[in-house]
Design a protein around this motif. Structure first.
Motif, mmCIF file in Angstrom:
data_model
loop_
_atom_site.group_PDB
_atom_site.id
_atom_site.type_symbol
_atom_site.label_atom_id
_atom_site.label_comp_id
_atom_site.label_asym_id
_atom_site.label_seq_id
_atom_site.Cartn_x
_atom_site.Cartn_y
_atom_site.Cartn_z
ATOM 1 N N ALA A 141 0.664 -1.265 0.130
ATOM 2 C CA ALA A 141 -0.257 -0.040 -0.026
ATOM 3 C C ALA A 141 0.877 1.014 -0.104
ATOM 4 O O ALA A 141 1.893 1.293 0.518
ATOM 5 C CB ALA A 141 -0.947 0.148 1.086
ATOM 6 N N VAL A 142 0.689 2.161 -0.887
ATOM 7 C CA VAL A 142 1.223 3.512 -0.799
ATOM 8 C C VAL A 142 0.175 4.592 -0.969
ATOM 9 O O VAL A 142 -0.843 4.313 -1.490
ATOM 10 C CB VAL A 142 2.340 3.626 -2.114
ATOM 11 C CG1 VAL A 142 3.371 2.428 -2.088
ATOM 12 C CG2 VAL A 142 1.384 3.398 -3.335
ATOM 13 N N VAL A 143 0.677 5.760 -0.615
ATOM 14 C CA VAL A 143 -0.003 7.038 -0.375
ATOM 15 C C VAL A 143 -0.305 7.508 -1.971
ATOM 16 O O VAL A 143 0.727 7.731 -2.585
ATOM 17 C CB VAL A 143 0.175 7.910 0.554
ATOM 18 C CG1 VAL A 143 -0.678 9.325 0.664
ATOM 19 C CG2 VAL A 143 0.223 7.248 1.900
ATOM 20 N N THR A 144 -1.642 7.890 -2.315
ATOM 21 C CA THR A 144 -1.693 8.600 -3.506
ATOM 22 C C THR A 144 -2.768 9.949 -3.234
ATOM 23 O O THR A 144 -3.428 9.986 -2.164
ATOM 24 C CB THR A 144 -2.219 7.920 -4.587
ATOM 25 O OG1 THR A 144 -3.562 7.390 -4.172
ATOM 26 C CG2 THR A 144 -1.531 6.493 -5.010
ATOM 27 N N ALA A 145 -2.515 11.040 -4.047
ATOM 28 C CA ALA A 145 -3.402 12.166 -3.929
ATOM 29 C C ALA A 145 -4.760 11.613 -4.497
ATOM 30 O O ALA A 145 -4.997 11.212 -5.424
ATOM 31 C CB ALA A 145 -2.882 13.075 -4.813
ATOM 32 N N GLY A 146 -5.734 11.980 -3.557
ATOM 33 C CA GLY A 146 -7.175 11.441 -3.836
ATOM 34 C C GLY A 146 -7.501 12.668 -4.913
ATOM 35 O O GLY A 146 -8.787 12.478 -5.258
ATOM 36 N N ARG A 147 -7.229 13.746 -4.947
ATOM 37 C CA ARG A 147 -7.555 14.906 -5.879
ATOM 38 C C ARG A 147 -6.306 15.686 -6.234
ATOM 39 O O ARG A 147 -5.356 15.525 -5.659
ATOM 40 C CB ARG A 147 -8.507 15.903 -5.089
ATOM 41 C CG ARG A 147 -7.979 16.373 -3.825
ATOM 42 C CD ARG A 147 -8.933 17.572 -3.206
ATOM 43 N NE ARG A 147 -8.221 18.299 -2.131
ATOM 44 C CZ ARG A 147 -7.366 19.445 -2.299
ATOM 45 N NH1 ARG A 147 -7.054 19.998 -3.629
ATOM 46 N NH2 ARG A 147 -6.880 20.098 -1.166
ATOM 47 N N ALA A 148 -6.513 16.631 -6.957
ATOM 48 C CA ALA A 148 -5.410 17.635 -7.557
ATOM 49 C C ALA A 148 -5.325 18.369 -6.252
ATOM 50 O O ALA A 148 -6.099 18.950 -5.595
ATOM 51 C CB ALA A 148 -5.948 18.409 -8.712
ATOM 52 N N ILE A 149 -3.902 18.520 -5.561
ATOM 53 C CA ILE A 149 -3.448 19.402 -4.701
ATOM 54 C C ILE A 149 -2.648 20.349 -5.190
ATOM 55 O O ILE A 149 -1.511 19.853 -5.651
ATOM 56 C CB ILE A 149 -2.877 18.273 -3.601
ATOM 57 C CG1 ILE A 149 -4.186 17.395 -3.249
ATOM 58 C CG2 ILE A 149 -2.438 19.068 -2.145
ATOM 59 C CD1 ILE A 149 -3.420 16.227 -2.243
ATOM 60 N N GLU A 150 -2.679 21.651 -4.856
ATOM 61 C CA GLU A 150 -1.842 22.618 -5.089
ATOM 62 C C GLU A 150 -0.667 22.743 -4.075
ATOM 63 O O GLU A 150 -0.822 22.520 -2.921
ATOM 64 C CB GLU A 150 -2.306 23.862 -5.248
ATOM 65 C CG GLU A 150 -3.527 23.973 -6.263
ATOM 66 C CD GLU A 150 -2.847 23.667 -7.695
ATOM 67 O OE1 GLU A 150 -1.649 24.110 -8.115
ATOM 68 O OE2 GLU A 150 -3.496 23.065 -8.632
ATOM 69 N N ALA A 151 0.575 23.129 -4.532
ATOM 70 C CA ALA A 151 1.574 23.499 -3.618
ATOM 71 C C ALA A 151 1.149 24.566 -2.361
ATOM 72 O O ALA A 151 0.493 25.409 -2.900
ATOM 73 C CB ALA A 151 2.626 23.903 -4.436
ATOM 74 N N GLY A 152 1.154 24.022 -1.291
ATOM 75 C CA GLY A 152 0.895 25.113 -0.344
ATOM 76 C C GLY A 152 -0.220 24.683 0.537
ATOM 77 O O GLY A 152 -0.816 25.170 1.617
ATOM 78 N N ASP A 153 -1.141 23.913 -0.382
ATOM 79 C CA ASP A 153 -2.258 23.236 0.438
ATOM 80 C C ASP A 153 -2.360 22.491 1.662
ATOM 81 O O ASP A 153 -1.250 21.562 1.798
ATOM 82 C CB ASP A 153 -3.241 22.369 -0.745
ATOM 83 C CG ASP A 153 -4.055 23.020 -1.835
ATOM 84 O OD1 ASP A 153 -3.791 24.470 -1.742
ATOM 85 O OD2 ASP A 153 -4.600 22.550 -2.749
ATOM 86 N N VAL A 154 -3.126 22.832 2.599
ATOM 87 C CA VAL A 154 -3.050 21.822 3.830
ATOM 88 C C VAL A 154 -3.809 20.575 3.734
ATOM 89 O O VAL A 154 -4.966 20.687 3.209
ATOM 90 C CB VAL A 154 -3.495 22.655 4.789
ATOM 91 C CG1 VAL A 154 -3.615 21.875 6.188
ATOM 92 C CG2 VAL A 154 -2.511 23.900 5.184
ATOM 93 N N ILE A 155 -3.373 19.336 4.031
ATOM 94 C CA ILE A 155 -3.965 18.247 3.757
ATOM 95 C C ILE A 155 -5.057 17.899 4.542
ATOM 96 O O ILE A 155 -4.958 18.200 6.028
ATOM 97 C CB ILE A 155 -2.815 17.029 3.638
ATOM 98 C CG1 ILE A 155 -1.565 17.286 2.809
ATOM 99 C CG2 ILE A 155 -3.529 15.684 3.571
ATOM 100 C CD1 ILE A 155 -2.254 17.434 1.399
ATOM 101 N N GLY A 156 -6.337 17.947 4.167
ATOM 102 C CA GLY A 156 -7.270 17.367 5.038
ATOM 103 C C GLY A 156 -8.165 16.107 4.552
ATOM 104 O O GLY A 156 -7.362 15.318 3.663
ATOM 105 N N PRO A 157 -9.172 15.779 5.396
ATOM 106 C CA PRO A 157 -9.676 14.396 4.915
ATOM 107 C C PRO A 157 -10.045 14.119 3.636
ATOM 108 O O PRO A 157 -10.414 15.005 2.990
ATOM 109 C CB PRO A 157 -11.094 14.477 6.084
ATOM 110 C CG PRO A 157 -10.742 15.762 6.825
ATOM 111 C CD PRO A 157 -9.692 16.413 6.122
ATOM 112 N N GLY A 158 -9.669 12.944 3.174
ATOM 113 C CA GLY A 158 -9.979 12.629 1.690
ATOM 114 C C GLY A 158 -9.146 13.348 0.742
ATOM 115 O O GLY A 158 -9.224 12.635 -0.454
ATOM 116 N N ASP A 159 -8.104 13.998 1.189
ATOM 117 C CA ASP A 159 -7.164 14.503 0.226
ATOM 118 C C ASP A 159 -6.257 13.280 -0.616
ATOM 119 O O ASP A 159 -5.564 13.477 -1.394
ATOM 120 C CB ASP A 159 -6.292 15.742 0.747
ATOM 121 C CG ASP A 159 -7.220 16.941 0.913
ATOM 122 O OD1 ASP A 159 -8.593 16.840 0.202
ATOM 123 O OD2 ASP A 159 -6.716 17.821 1.343
#
Length: 191
Positions: free
Chosen positions: A29-47
């Motif tokens: 299992a590896v972590v992937t982005a659940g949506r497009a995330i911009e530099a500087g975005d704070v990671i929230g639930p489901g991201d």
């Protein structure tokens, strides 16, 4: 002859099933982005989410493999939806409670001899022409890099502190003039 064909089909199905299960065991299992995330975005639930991949140990060593502790971290770069997330792609949270984080380049001689640790509370003092003034009081130390000889040591001469929006400009001015001192207030009366 019909029984032989059924037995052969059963053996082939067993072998195919065993091969499939074995290949599933070789994935991680590896972590992937659940949506497009911009530099500087704070990671929230489901991201972020996880997916299973087969990869060699060298590749896996560069990737995040758990979602634990990821909320509140900050994206260091733009991540596309579904993109694998590397260990350097997420920074530690900027600061607690809506504070901004600021790096203070500091000489250990002007920062409690370099014995400042993450979690300490500090006062920032700007000294000019022999006169000191408080720039920020009771701010949290977020990061104090260590080289083994103490939290500031010889190679990590900076602290990252959490400051309020009202303190940012005063701290930036004190950094710019190069006359900043850091006083540890953790455990001090009134501090």
């Amino acid at each position: 002859m019909g029984h032989l064909a059924v037995a052969l089909a059963a053996v082939l199905a067993f072998v195919a099933n065993l091969a499939f299960l074995r290949s599933a065991d070789d994935t991680v299992a590896v972590v992937t982005a659940g949506r497009a995330i911009e530099a500087g975005d704070v990671i929230g639930p489901g991201d972020l989410t996880t997916t299973r991949i087969a990869a060699d140990a060298g590749v896996l060593a560069t990737l995040l493999t758990s979602l634990e502790g990821m909320e509140g971290r900050v994206a260091a770069r733009r991540l596309m939806a579904g993109e694998l997330v590397g260990a350097g792609d997420l920074l530690a949270s900027a600061a607690p409670s809506g504070l901004a984080s600021m790096a203070l380049p500091i000489d250990p001689a002007h920062a409690a001899g370099g014995m400042i640790r993450p979690g300490d509370r500090v006062d920032l003092i700007d000294v000019q022409n022999g006169v000191g003034r408080f720039v920020a009081r009771d701010v949290p130390v977020l990061t104090a890099p260590s080289d083994g000889s103490g939290p500031l040591g010889s190679s990590g001469r900076y602290l990252v502190v959490g400051v309020s929006e009202d303190q940012v400009l005063a701290v930036a001015e004190a950094i710019d003039d190069g006359h900043i001192d850091v006083v540890v207030t953790t455990g001090a009366a009134g501090g």
